[in-house]
Design a protein around this motif. Structure first.
Motif, short mmCIF file in Angstrom:
data_model
loop_
_atom_site.label_atom_id
_atom_site.label_comp_id
_atom_site.label_asym_id
_atom_site.label_seq_id
_atom_site.Cartn_x
_atom_site.Cartn_y
_atom_site.Cartn_z
N SER A 79 2.54 3.30 -2.15
CA SER A 79 3.31 3.26 -3.36
C SER A 79 2.07 3.02 -4.26
O SER A 79 2.74 2.22 -5.84
N GLY A 80 0.71 2.95 -4.50
CA GLY A 80 0.03 3.00 -4.91
C GLY A 80 -0.45 1.21 -5.49
O GLY A 80 -1.00 1.05 -6.13
N PHE A 81 -0.40 0.55 -4.45
CA PHE A 81 -0.85 -0.87 -4.70
C PHE A 81 -2.19 -0.91 -3.61
O PHE A 81 -2.64 -0.78 -2.56
N ALA A 82 -3.42 -0.92 -4.54
CA ALA A 82 -4.96 -1.11 -3.79
C ALA A 82 -5.17 -2.16 -3.86
O ALA A 82 -5.41 -3.42 -4.28
N ILE A 83 -4.64 -2.97 -2.24
CA ILE A 83 -4.71 -4.15 -2.50
C ILE A 83 -6.03 -5.45 -1.64
O ILE A 83 -6.72 -4.95 -0.92
N ASP A 84 -5.79 -6.58 -2.91
CA ASP A 84 -7.07 -7.36 -2.13
C ASP A 84 -7.04 -8.40 -1.39
O ASP A 84 -7.74 -8.28 -0.76
N LEU A 85 -5.92 -9.04 -0.92
CA LEU A 85 -6.14 -10.13 0.31
C LEU A 85 -5.82 -8.93 1.41
O LEU A 85 -5.33 -7.89 1.87
N PRO A 86 -6.17 -10.09 2.21
CA PRO A 86 -5.18 -10.18 3.67
C PRO A 86 -4.32 -9.72 3.71
O PRO A 86 -3.01 -10.47 3.18
N HIS A 87 -3.71 -8.83 4.85
CA HIS A 87 -1.72 -8.62 4.05
C HIS A 87 -1.46 -8.17 5.84
O HIS A 87 -1.45 -6.75 6.51
N MET A 103 -13.26 -11.86 5.49
CA MET A 103 -14.15 -10.72 5.85
C MET A 103 -13.00 -9.45 5.47
O MET A 103 -13.61 -8.92 4.61
N ASN A 104 -11.98 -9.46 5.87
CA ASN A 104 -11.16 -8.69 5.33
C ASN A 104 -10.59 -9.20 3.86
O ASN A 104 -10.77 -7.71 2.70
N LEU A 105 -11.39 -9.59 3.10
CA LEU A 105 -10.76 -10.23 1.75
C LEU A 105 -12.06 -9.59 1.27
O LEU A 105 -11.88 -8.38 0.34
N LYS A 106 -12.95 -9.45 1.81
CA LYS A 106 -14.24 -8.91 1.48
C LYS A 106 -13.90 -7.74 1.31
O LYS A 106 -15.42 -7.09 0.46
N LEU A 107 -13.65 -6.97 2.32
CA LEU A 107 -13.90 -5.77 2.49
C LEU A 107 -12.57 -4.64 1.59
O LEU A 107 -13.08 -3.83 0.56
N ASN A 108 -11.88 -5.37 1.01
CA ASN A 108 -10.45 -4.96 0.35
C ASN A 108 -11.19 -5.27 -1.61
O ASN A 108 -10.96 -4.22 -2.16
N LEU A 109 -11.61 -6.24 -1.52
CA LEU A 109 -12.56 -6.60 -2.90
C LEU A 109 -14.37 -5.72 -3.16
O LEU A 109 -13.78 -5.16 -4.51
#
Ligand code: FAD
Length: 439
Positions: A79-87, A103-109
């Motif tokens: 669906s094209g959501f490049a999500i920043d937050l932990p999910h 850590m997941n937030l850092k990875l996504n950012l």
């Protein structure tokens, strides 16, 4: 010898794929090739791994091999959501334990930074928009998820805005939702356009072969990947082929190929855009994981994603696609009565790789075989960062993100068949039933 018990076969209905720039796929592989590195699977994870290896080892050839055309697999179907937050859909507040969430937030950012830079450097036209996301709810269960998510975001120190139902039509047009939690950091994009653009801008020491279905992996002095017209011999293999890794016998009983489905309308006319109202582009994800994701795209199409099926062979099945199409129609009508009957131009499905404990695999699987697998529905950012870091780790780098991934628990084991299929199918049906009008 690892022999594949199933190979990819996605349906031909993906709107993102057909609406993005047509490109001539790179020729399939034939004969015998030898390279130091081979990467199997050219979704976001494999594209990132191959690119990073190429940068780390400019004088090595990296072979990247893909069964279908780049953009045709799950990476071009999402669906094209490049999500920043932990999910973390396993956690009541989507955030889970704080140290892990940070850590997941850092990875996504970091993944967002990498993608933004590549899109800019290579002029990839993939409709990238810093639109954020709305997580929206209608029923009391969904509303309490939003409250829990809000408290998780407070703990994590991340910005959000709670938007009440009466204000939502100004954002989304529809008055369907009772509340939404808006978070600004998610980027929205056209996933197939991004995958194609990344493939066409790979460094020159990456040799990409498309339409090349690997059917066996031999492990000995070298790694040998076999296919109908030849073989690829390498020192090191990076497996980035999502749940298909388990069809070669890796992580047995741990990866679940769960399909989910989407439909997309034709572009809205100016009158229809006016009837709908709200902002020109947006993305909604559901508070209930079994609910519907929605997009209003830059070219003014509406997308609905919901419905799940457990396709144990990882391949598309028409009956599930038909069932999802009917569900999309009902979900669309509930949300957009002002556009009632608007036909869908496209309906498609795609495989996510999920695990029961929502964990991924990162690291080695066997001597000279390494993997970044199981993005649990978050492959745009997660695949990009784990592919990149896998290459960095193989180049000898260690940092806190790599250590975090290496020390993570990894996917846990599922019950054996036939209990697995029975259990997963029951769970999916029950979840979709319980989601009620959220779906
Ligand atoms: C409808 C839908 C909506 C989604 N929405 C989102 C979203 O909004 N945001 C998000 O982040 N994620 C979303 N996802 C999940 C996301 O698409 C996946 O997590 C992501 O594609 C995983 O990337 P990957 O590179 O690890 O695997 P894949 O994209 O599955 O790539 C693996 C590749 O390996 C190839 N392969 C497999 N076996 C072989 C073989 N034997 N020989 C050669 N090649 C092989 C496959 O053809 C495939 O192209 C969604 C998924 C779907 C289906």
């Amino acid at each position: 010898m690892y022999r594949s018990t199933s190979t990819p076969a996605d349906d031909n209905g993906c709107g993102w794929f057909h609406l993005s720039r047509a490109r001539a796929p790179r020729p399939s592989h034939s004969g015998t090739s030898t390279a130091r590195w081979v990467v199997l699977g050219a979704g976001f994870t494999g594209l990132a791994a191959a690119r990073q290896l190429a940068l780390r080892y400019p004088s090595d050839e990296i072979i990247l091999v893909e069964a279908q055309e780049v953009g045709f697999g799950a990476s071009g179907r999402n669906s094209g959501f490049a999500i920043d937050l932990p999910h973390d859909i396993g956690a009541h507040d989507y955030i889970g334990p704080l140290p892990t969430a940070r850590m997941n937030l850092k990875l996504n950012l970091r993944a967002q930074e990498i993608l933004t830079q590549q899109i800019k450097d290579h002029g990839i036209d993939c409709q990238l928009r810093p639109d954020g996301k709305y997580q929206a709810a209608v029923e009391s269960k969904g509303l309490s998820v939003l409250e829990a998510y809000r408290s998780g975001l407070e703990k994590l120190g991340q910005p959000y805005e709670m938007i009440e139902g009466h204000d939502l039509p100004d954002h989304l047009g529809t008055s369907f939702y009772k509340k939404a939690l808006y978070t600004p950091g998610t980027m929205l994009l056209q996933p197939a356009a991004l995958a194609k653009g990344l493939a066409d801008s790979l460094p020159s020491n990456v040799s990409l072969y498309e339409h090349t279905v690997i059917t066996a992996i031999e492990q000995g002095e070298h790694i040998v990947l076999k296919h109908a017209n030849g073989k690829i011999i390498a020192d090191q293999l990076l497996l980035t082929n999502n749940a298909f890794a388990s069809h070669f016998g890796f992580l047995p009983g741990k990866l679940l190929p769960i399909f989910t489905y989407a439909s997309m309308t034709r572009p809205l006319t100016e009158d229809e855009q006016h009837q709908l109202g709200g902002k020109a582009t947006w993305g909604v994800i559901p508070a209930d994981p079994f609910g519907s994701t929605l997009r209003r795209t830059p070219d003014q199409r509406l997308l609905v994603r919901n419905s799940f099926s457990f396709n144990a062979d990882g391949r598309a099945h028409q009956r599930y696609l038909d069932r999802a199409g009917r569900q999309h129609r009902a979900s669309f009508e509930r949300r957009f009565p002002m556009l009632s009957g608007m036909p869908f131009d496209y309906t498609w499905g795609g495989s996510m790789c999920l695990s029961r404990n929502h964990m991924s695999h990162f690291g080695s699987l066997a001597p000279n075989i390494h993997a970044a697998l199981c993005c649990n529905g978050l492959g745009i950012t997660r695949g990009t960062i784990t592919g990149t870091l896998l290459a960095n780790w193989l180049a000898g780098e260690r940092d806190e993100l790599i250590d975090f991934l290496l020390n993570a628990e990894g996917p846990n084991r599922n019950p054996p068949e036939p209990f697995l299929s029975l259990g997963v199918n029951l769970n999916l049906r029950w979840g979709q039933h319980r989601a009620g009008v959220e779906s």
